[in-house]
Design a protein around this motif. Structure first.
Motif, PDB file in Angstrom:
ATOM      1  N   VAL A 163       0.852  -1.189   0.000  1.00 29.68           N
ATOM      2  CA  VAL A 163       0.000   0.000   0.000  1.00 29.68           C
ATOM      3  C   VAL A 163       0.889   1.241   0.000  1.00 29.68           C
ATOM      4  N   VAL A 164       0.735   2.084  -1.004  1.00 21.50           N
ATOM      5  CA  VAL A 164       1.533   3.313  -1.059  1.00 21.50           C
ATOM      6  C   VAL A 164       0.691   4.549  -0.727  1.00 21.50           C
ATOM      7  N   ALA A 165      -0.630   4.411  -0.766  1.00 19.75           N
ATOM      8  CA  ALA A 165      -1.516   5.513  -0.362  1.00 19.75           C
ATOM      9  C   ALA A 165      -2.902   4.939  -0.134  1.00 19.75           C
TER      10      ALA A 165
ATOM     11  N   SER B 272      -0.213   9.846   2.276  1.00 18.13           N
ATOM     12  CA  SER B 272      -1.466  10.002   1.513  1.00 18.13           C
ATOM     13  C   SER B 272      -1.984  11.435   1.473  1.00 18.13           C
ATOM     14  N   THR B 273      -1.086  12.398   1.611  1.00 20.21           N
ATOM     15  CA  THR B 273      -1.507  13.798   1.487  1.00 20.21           C
ATOM     16  C   THR B 273      -1.785  14.125   0.022  1.00 20.21           C
ATOM     17  N   LEU B 274      -2.708  15.061  -0.195  1.00 23.33           N
ATOM     18  CA  LEU B 274      -3.099  15.443  -1.549  1.00 23.33           C
ATOM     19  C   LEU B 274      -2.881  16.936  -1.778  1.00 23.33           C
TER      20      LEU B 274
ATOM     21  N   PHE C 129     -10.093   3.391  -0.128  1.00 26.58           N
ATOM     22  CA  PHE C 129      -9.617   3.367  -1.511  1.00 26.58           C
ATOM     23  C   PHE C 129      -8.090   3.394  -1.446  1.00 26.58           C
ATOM     24  N   ARG C 130      -7.458   2.474  -2.160  1.00 27.81           N
ATOM     25  CA  ARG C 130      -5.997   2.348  -2.022  1.00 27.81           C
ATOM     26  C   ARG C 130      -5.288   2.415  -3.370  1.00 27.81           C
TER      27      ARG C 130
END
Length: 360
Positions: A24-26, A66-68, A351-352
């Motif tokens: 899992v990367v995000a 997981s910052t956007l 959601f990944r």
């Protein structure tokens, strides 16, 4: 299988197969994620369409933890009454992000919020430079190419011939764009290869995909992949078990009639129902198998191999190959949304975005 709570680290760990190759990367509790693209420099971008949710950042750069960050900026990510007169300057309902081999990031916006009908003047393909965040090119699609009930779905860029190839899943067609003249053409709109297979009820985690009226989901041309040498375009209807291909030279030949072009379509073979395709240098076609919660690949000899099978693959959607050869995949959990559950969204995992180092 029992549905997982919306977001829980313990759940995520428990759901992972002990020997799963997926990393899992995000991950995001919401909004819904459908696509990922990894630029040659390693920057990762994600796409969140305006379907059941109204994302603040429909296109975003994914950072640590997981910052956007809105991409290319906050203005492009805005879509409301205050900007409705500028449909070519804002993401309306983007569906795909794709990083080409020259490092440019392309965004495909079918401009159909909630999958209902297009915003007039809104369908577009946009070329950006992820290093500078600049929009380099905006290609609008006329209604003859993107009709009101169309849904432009995915894109591949052919730098050798300076063309873009797209699938259109709403009504079923392929679209080609001459990136020199910016002219586009809608092709194979009446050909069986771009249409959902009649009588097929697709499932995910055993859940039949039925609309609010109880009718089976009819998704047309969706998955798309361009061979490494740019010779062939592979594609498949999402509601279907058949992989097709056509020579890109035929798609670029405007002199061919629709009938002549249809004769150029080749049936590659049977595959599990798939939302996303990609292809490697050895012409293995990678398939996201939402019905099996698996990532598969079809060898040139026609053998279907399992790359990963994992309960966390809740509707694996689209792929992106990184420059280092790692394969990324976005997980969209489409079967958990309200649209396919009589108006009531179902409990689901986050959601990944997964990364996998491919076996040689």
């Amino acid at each position: 299988m029992a549905a997982a709570p919306a977001d829980s680290t313990a759940t995520a760990t428990a759901a992972a197969a002990g020997n799963s190759p997926l990393q899992v990367v995000a991950e995001f509790t919401d909004p819904q994620l459908v696509a990922v693209a990894v630029a040659p420099g390693g920057e990762m971008f994600a796409c969140f369409p305006r379907w059941d949710y109204n994302p603040v950042f429909p296109i975003a750069k994914v950072g640590p933890k997981s910052t956007l960050t809105p991409y290319p900026n906050a203005s492009w990510c805005l879509w409301n009454d205050s900007v409705k007169n500028e449909p070519l300057k804002h993401w309306i309902c983007p569906q795909a992000v794709f990083a080409d081999k020259a490092g440019m990031l392309w965004v495909l916006d079918p401009a159909s919020p909630g999958l209902k009908s297009i915003v007039p003047g809104g369908p577009k393909l946009v070329k950006t430079d992820p290093k500078t965040g600049q929009v380099l090119l905006t290609i609008p699609f006329p209604e003859s190419v993107a009709p009101r009930k169309s849904y432009l779905n995915d894109v591949r860029i052919d730098l050798q011939h300076n063309y873009a190839y797209l699938t259109e899943s709403g009504m079923g067609a392929l679209v080609v764009v001459d990136l020199k003249t910016l002219k586009s053409r809608r092709l194979l709109a009446s050909h069986a290869s771009t249409k959902a297979e009649k009588g097929l009820v697709i499932k995910a985690e055993g859940h039949p995909m039925l609309d609010p009226k109880g009718q089976p989901a009819q998704f047309n041309a969706d998955g798309i992949a361009l061979s490494t040498d740019n010779t062939y375009l592979y594609y498949c209807p999402l509601t279907g078990h058949t992989l097709y291909r056509i020579k890109t030279a035929a798609l670029r030949d405007a002199a061919l009639t629709e009938a002549q072009l249809g004769q150029q379509v080749e049936t590659v073979g049977k595959i599990p129902a798939s939302d996303g395709l990609e292809i490697d240098a050895n012409n293995n076609v990678y398939i996201t198998s939402f019905e099996q919660s698996a990532l598969l690949r079809r060898t040139p000899a026609g053998k279907i191999e399992t790359v990963a099978r994992d309960a966390r693959l809740q509707w694996p959607d689209t792929y992106s190959f990184a420059a280092d050869g790692n394969l990324y995949v976005a997980n969209s959990a489409i079967h958990k949304t309200a649209s396919w559950n009589k108006g009531v969204g179902q409990p689901r995992q986050p959601f990944r975005i997964f990364k996998i180092t491919l076996p040689k």
